[in-house]
Design a protein around this motif. Structure first.
Motif, PDB file in Angstrom:
ATOM      1  N   ALA B 105      61.048  27.912  36.743  1.00 56.56           N
ATOM      2  CA  ALA B 105      62.436  27.930  37.231  1.00 56.56           C
ATOM      3  C   ALA B 105      63.386  28.293  36.100  1.00 56.56           C
ATOM      4  O   ALA B 105      64.441  28.874  36.328  1.00 56.56           O
ATOM      5  CB  ALA B 105      62.798  26.582  37.832  1.00 56.56           C
ATOM      6  N   ALA B 106      62.999  27.952  34.883  1.00 57.28           N
ATOM      7  CA  ALA B 106      63.848  28.257  33.734  1.00 57.28           C
ATOM      8  C   ALA B 106      63.524  29.634  33.162  1.00 57.28           C
ATOM      9  O   ALA B 106      64.016  30.006  32.099  1.00 57.28           O
ATOM     10  CB  ALA B 106      63.676  27.184  32.668  1.00 57.28           C
ATOM     11  N   GLY B 107      62.691  30.387  33.868  1.00 52.40           N
ATOM     12  CA  GLY B 107      62.379  31.742  33.432  1.00 52.40           C
ATOM     13  C   GLY B 107      61.382  31.814  32.294  1.00 52.40           C
ATOM     14  O   GLY B 107      61.289  32.838  31.616  1.00 52.40           O
ATOM     15  N   LYS B 108      60.647  30.739  32.083  1.00 52.96           N
ATOM     16  CA  LYS B 108      59.660  30.763  31.007  1.00 52.96           C
ATOM     17  C   LYS B 108      58.277  31.066  31.567  1.00 52.96           C
ATOM     18  O   LYS B 108      57.902  30.551  32.616  1.00 52.96           O
ATOM     19  CB  LYS B 108      59.600  29.404  30.295  1.00 52.96           C
ATOM     20  N   GLN B 109      57.540  31.867  30.837  1.00 56.43           N
ATOM     21  CA  GLN B 109      56.154  32.101  31.172  1.00 56.43           C
ATOM     22  C   GLN B 109      55.323  30.923  30.699  1.00 56.43           C
ATOM     23  O   GLN B 109      55.590  30.371  29.640  1.00 56.43           O
ATOM     24  CB  GLN B 109      55.682  33.347  30.445  1.00 56.43           C
ATOM     25  N   VAL B 110      54.338  30.545  31.479  1.00 55.80           N
ATOM     26  CA  VAL B 110      53.504  29.411  31.086  1.00 55.80           C
ATOM     27  C   VAL B 110      52.123  29.904  30.654  1.00 55.80           C
ATOM     28  O   VAL B 110      51.400  30.491  31.443  1.00 55.80           O
ATOM     29  CB  VAL B 110      53.329  28.425  32.252  1.00 55.80           C
ATOM     30  N   VAL B 111      51.811  29.700  29.415  1.00 55.26           N
ATOM     31  CA  VAL B 111      50.478  30.041  28.935  1.00 55.26           C
ATOM     32  C   VAL B 111      49.674  28.758  28.837  1.00 55.26           C
ATOM     33  O   VAL B 111      49.997  27.869  28.056  1.00 55.26           O
ATOM     34  CB  VAL B 111      50.532  30.728  27.561  1.00 55.26           C
ATOM     35  N   LEU B 112      48.663  28.678  29.676  1.00 58.70           N
ATOM     36  CA  LEU B 112      47.869  27.455  29.740  1.00 58.70           C
ATOM     37  C   LEU B 112      46.743  27.513  28.719  1.00 58.70           C
ATOM     38  O   LEU B 112      45.995  28.479  28.663  1.00 58.70           O
ATOM     39  CB  LEU B 112      47.284  27.306  31.140  1.00 58.70           C
ATOM     40  N   MET B 113      46.646  26.485  27.914  1.00 58.64           N
ATOM     41  CA  MET B 113      45.570  26.454  26.932  1.00 58.64           C
ATOM     42  C   MET B 113      44.899  25.095  26.964  1.00 58.64           C
ATOM     43  O   MET B 113      45.571  24.064  26.940  1.00 58.64           O
ATOM     44  CB  MET B 113      46.108  26.713  25.540  1.00 58.64           C
ATOM     45  N   LEU B 114      43.583  25.110  26.996  1.00 55.49           N
ATOM     46  CA  LEU B 114      42.855  23.856  26.931  1.00 55.49           C
ATOM     47  C   LEU B 114      42.435  23.625  25.490  1.00 55.49           C
ATOM     48  O   LEU B 114      41.970  24.537  24.824  1.00 55.49           O
ATOM     49  CB  LEU B 114      41.617  23.920  27.823  1.00 55.49           C
ATOM     50  N   ALA B 115      42.642  22.410  25.033  1.00 51.86           N
ATOM     51  CA  ALA B 115      42.171  22.060  23.691  1.00 51.86           C
ATOM     52  C   ALA B 115      41.113  20.989  23.870  1.00 51.86           C
ATOM     53  O   ALA B 115      41.394  19.807  23.820  1.00 51.86           O
ATOM     54  CB  ALA B 115      43.325  21.563  22.834  1.00 51.86           C
ATOM     55  N   GLU B 116      39.906  21.441  24.112  1.00 48.51           N
ATOM     56  CA  GLU B 116      38.840  20.514  24.469  1.00 48.51           C
ATOM     57  C   GLU B 116      37.874  20.274  23.322  1.00 48.51           C
ATOM     58  O   GLU B 116      37.052  19.388  23.366  1.00 48.51           O
ATOM     59  CB  GLU B 116      38.063  21.066  25.667  1.00 48.51           C
ATOM     60  N   SER B 117      37.962  21.109  22.322  1.00 48.12           N
ATOM     61  CA  SER B 117      37.034  20.992  21.206  1.00 48.12           C
ATOM     62  C   SER B 117      37.773  21.419  19.944  1.00 48.12           C
ATOM     63  O   SER B 117      38.878  21.947  20.003  1.00 48.12           O
ATOM     64  CB  SER B 117      35.843  21.914  21.424  1.00 48.12           C
ATOM     65  N   ASP B 118      37.141  21.214  18.813  1.00 47.26           N
ATOM     66  CA  ASP B 118      37.765  21.630  17.568  1.00 47.26           C
ATOM     67  C   ASP B 118      37.972  23.134  17.550  1.00 47.26           C
ATOM     68  O   ASP B 118      38.964  23.631  17.031  1.00 47.26           O
ATOM     69  CB  ASP B 118      36.900  21.209  16.376  1.00 47.26           C
ATOM     70  N   SER B 140      49.005  15.411  26.066  1.00 51.24           N
ATOM     71  CA  SER B 140      47.970  14.741  25.297  1.00 51.24           C
ATOM     72  C   SER B 140      48.143  13.248  25.428  1.00 51.24           C
ATOM     73  O   SER B 140      49.222  12.707  25.225  1.00 51.24           O
ATOM     74  CB  SER B 140      48.106  15.127  23.826  1.00 51.24           C
ATOM     75  N   LEU B 141      47.075  12.583  25.764  1.00 52.44           N
ATOM     76  CA  LEU B 141      47.161  11.139  25.861  1.00 52.44           C
ATOM     77  C   LEU B 141      46.423  10.515  24.701  1.00 52.44           C
ATOM     78  O   LEU B 141      46.307   9.315  24.576  1.00 52.44           O
ATOM     79  CB  LEU B 141      46.557  10.685  27.185  1.00 52.44           C
ATOM     80  N   HIS B 142      45.970  11.387  23.850  1.00 57.95           N
ATOM     81  CA  HIS B 142      45.128  10.936  22.767  1.00 57.95           C
ATOM     82  C   HIS B 142      45.994  10.712  21.539  1.00 57.95           C
ATOM     83  O   HIS B 142      46.421  11.659  20.883  1.00 57.95           O
ATOM     84  CB  HIS B 142      44.089  12.016  22.492  1.00 57.95           C
ATOM     85  N   GLY B 143      46.264   9.449  21.240  1.00 61.06           N
ATOM     86  CA  GLY B 143      47.185   9.114  20.154  1.00 61.06           C
ATOM     87  C   GLY B 143      46.762   9.685  18.816  1.00 61.06           C
ATOM     88  O   GLY B 143      47.601  10.088  18.009  1.00 61.06           O
ATOM     89  N   ALA B 144      45.477   9.778  18.580  1.00 62.34           N
ATOM     90  CA  ALA B 144      44.995  10.218  17.277  1.00 62.34           C
ATOM     91  C   ALA B 144      44.829  11.735  17.228  1.00 62.34           C
ATOM     92  O   ALA B 144      44.311  12.280  16.263  1.00 62.34           O
ATOM     93  CB  ALA B 144      43.670   9.544  16.962  1.00 62.34           C
ATOM     94  N   ASP B 145      45.277  12.394  18.253  1.00 62.65           N
ATOM     95  CA  ASP B 145      45.148  13.838  18.329  1.00 62.65           C
ATOM     96  C   ASP B 145      45.777  14.498  17.093  1.00 62.65           C
ATOM     97  O   ASP B 145      46.938  14.260  16.792  1.00 62.65           O
ATOM     98  CB  ASP B 145      45.864  14.317  19.594  1.00 62.65           C
ATOM     99  N   PRO B 146      45.011  15.328  16.384  1.00 62.19           N
ATOM    100  CA  PRO B 146      45.587  15.989  15.212  1.00 62.19           C
ATOM    101  C   PRO B 146      46.520  17.131  15.588  1.00 62.19           C
ATOM    102  O   PRO B 146      47.286  17.609  14.766  1.00 62.19           O
ATOM    103  CB  PRO B 146      44.356  16.537  14.481  1.00 62.19           C
TER     104      PRO B 146
END
Lengths: 340, 340
Positions: B105-118, B140-146
């Motif tokens: 709605a704000a005119g931004k393109q959404v690039v979806l990226m999964l960060a599932e591994s290093d 991210s729900l992972h508090g220790a996420d780098p």
DNA sequence: TCTCGCTCAGGGAACGCTCCCCGAACTTGA
DNA sequence: TCAAGTTCGGGGAGCGTTCCCTGAGCGAGA
């Protein structure tokens, strides 16, 4: 070297020329190395690699796209109204994640676009037509969706997850009718006499085909079909079940066209005092994770969503690589649990 | 006009020059019109608009990005292992859709990226560092996420859905401890004596905070906590419940740190012959749609996922527009159903 | 009538990359 | 030793925009 310039130089990402200067070669060579051309001497290669590492060089995608006319991006278009089939469905999660993972593994950027209204559909159309992506993975269960036909006209590769009406768009779909037949035959095998069905919204081909499978399997036995209309949601399943019980209090089995509706139906049955499976047997479709955790656990037709997504992505990647692709129908199988 | 050239001209999308020639003006003027500059005479404007329409002109994004150094795209990074919290969770669907809708709605393109591994995390990092997007919405729900810390270093706007450890990354989170306290107090109000909890994976701040809320509410009453470790999945909830029943057969209430685990716990309780809520009361957390359809329907803490996603997106859009942003904690409330 | 100032269109450099083409250097065979 | 062939690096045009800068044109004031 006045401070402003120095700072700007710091901020700025290094370009090919900078890397070339650092490595003492031409930018052509750097370009070759970066793009993995094989016609480059090992020593120059090493020189360049080191410079790239030291400067933290990353190619500018815009400049590259401008000249190559490729984007290495594909649009993942989810065509479904906000209140539609996918909204609270595990389907969205499973399919989007599986597809996304596979596309990323192939080095493609995933641009996610929702086509929930005519406005956003137009947006998708112009975006795709503008050549911002190399191809489109369309996730659409809506057979009458105008989008496939429109996208097909852009002459970009398009693959649909779910059958579409557009003849030129290859798709990957389930054997919906076959799955429904499996479910109904299973109920017949269990000795059920009066077998009803809760359908999905009939503008979806999946829903129509599952209904057809139900009718077909029942037709062989001379039984009359007993149909209530649902919308692939828990609530609609609960509602349709109430309808069925009112119409035909003696029914002893229900085939719901997806698990969410089956779960809704279980709830209605519980509320009406029916025991499952003793009084009424219930079969769902899809085998979402929740099906194993309903009370009682749901017998259901297992449709391999993740595989289906993967197959669709591979089909698209094939088209992008210039190969041709055929539509695929995936088989499915019955998972028997406690509800039958 | 040899055929090859004609065909190529047909295939090719029109450029600014072509439009300019057609309209009989300079490409500068066309550019001005297309970008909505106000210093252009109405008649020239009309001329250009007509040419644009007739030729079906769409600006080339690559060329535009190259010179403007903006992309009008944001990365939506879902940081979660394949078997993680979001995998079969309605959370993924709800959050991704809500956020995506708002960004579009704000005119931004959404690039979806999964960060599932290093590996994919590194991919995300270099992609973002390469300046392919204007900002990042990190889920991210992972508090220790780098990842948050790494992304923060790119000096691009980053907003996190869910609390992060990185001090410079604003986030939008729930009042997890408060919600847990609500749940436990409700159980106490119902006269429950022995109240257990099933936690989420404790490397997630959400899980830790919900556990803290549980301990806190229980601490006031002098009761001993009774804790089993879960993983935010149905199966882990079922397993943890078995553990709890083995440890403390007399327990009469359970607070599960999310609904999926609560649903798993319900299953175990059913299998063990416990009646809910008569013998054991159960409270969940999140209020996913399935909570209303479990047997019995689940009392739970309603966390406004979609609102939370919306808030995060608005925060990011604010940062993109040059405003500053503060982290937000969303309140939540108890929804009482049949399981307590 | 002349000049000053202002508005607004056009010309063209720059953005960072790829890829074509040329030519240098090196290898090989007679 | 020299010609022919082969490998591989460098120069530079061009991709489609934006945006700065120049200058044309015109109205107003003296």
């Amino acid at each position: 070297m006045e401070p402003g310039a120095a700072k700007r130089a710091e901020m700025k990402r290094p370009t090919l020329d900078v890397v070339a200067a650092r490595a003492g070669v031409s930018k052509s060579s750097v370009s070759r190395v970066v793009n993995g051309a094989h016609t480059v001497a090992p020593e120059i290669r090493d020189l360049v690699m080191r410079a790239v590492r030291e400067l933290g060089y990353v190619p500018n995608a815009a400049a590259r796209n401008l000249v190559t006319r490729r984007t290495d991006a594909v649009a993942m278009v989810v065509s479904d109204p906000p209140q539609g089939v996918l909204s609270d469905d595990p389907l969205f999660s499973t399919v989007v994640r599986a597809a996304s993972r596979e596309l990323e593994a192939a080095g493609k950027q995933v641009v996610l676009m929702l086509a929930e209204s005519d406005r956003s559909r137009a947006r998708v159309e112009s975006y795709v037509a503008a050549g911002h992506v190399d191809g489109v993975l369309l996730i659409s269960l809506h057979g009458a969706d105008p989008l496939p036909a429109v996208l097909a006209r852009t002459s970009l590769p398009v693959v649909s997850f779910g059958r579409t009406a557009a003849p030129t768009v290859p798709y990957v779909d389930l054997d919906n009718a076959g799955g429904a037949r499996l479910a109904v035959r299973h109920l017949l095998d269990r000795g059920r006499q009066r077998i009803a069905t809760v359908t999905g919204p009939l503008d979806l081909s999946d829903a129509r085909e599952r209904l057809a499978g139900y009718r077909e399997a029942l037709g062989h036995t001379g039984r009359r079909p007993l149909v209530a209309l649902g919308a692939f949601t828990r609530m609609s399943g609960a509602e349709a079940m109430r309808q069925l019980l009112a119409d035909e209090p003696t029914l002893d089995a229900v085939f719901a066209a997806n698990d969410l509706m089956a779960i809704g139906a279980l709830r209605t049955l519980r509320e009406s005092g029916r025991r499952v499976p003793d009084d009424v047997a219930v079969v769902g479709f899809d085998d979402i994770e929740a099906a194993a955790y309903s009370a009682p656990a749901l017998t259901t037709v297992c449709s391999p969503m993740a595989d289906q997504a993967l197959t669709a992505v591979r089909l698209l990647l094939g088209l992008l690589a210039g190969r041709t692709g055929e539509s695929v129908i995936m088989p499915n199988e019955l998972v028997v649990r406690e509800s039958t």
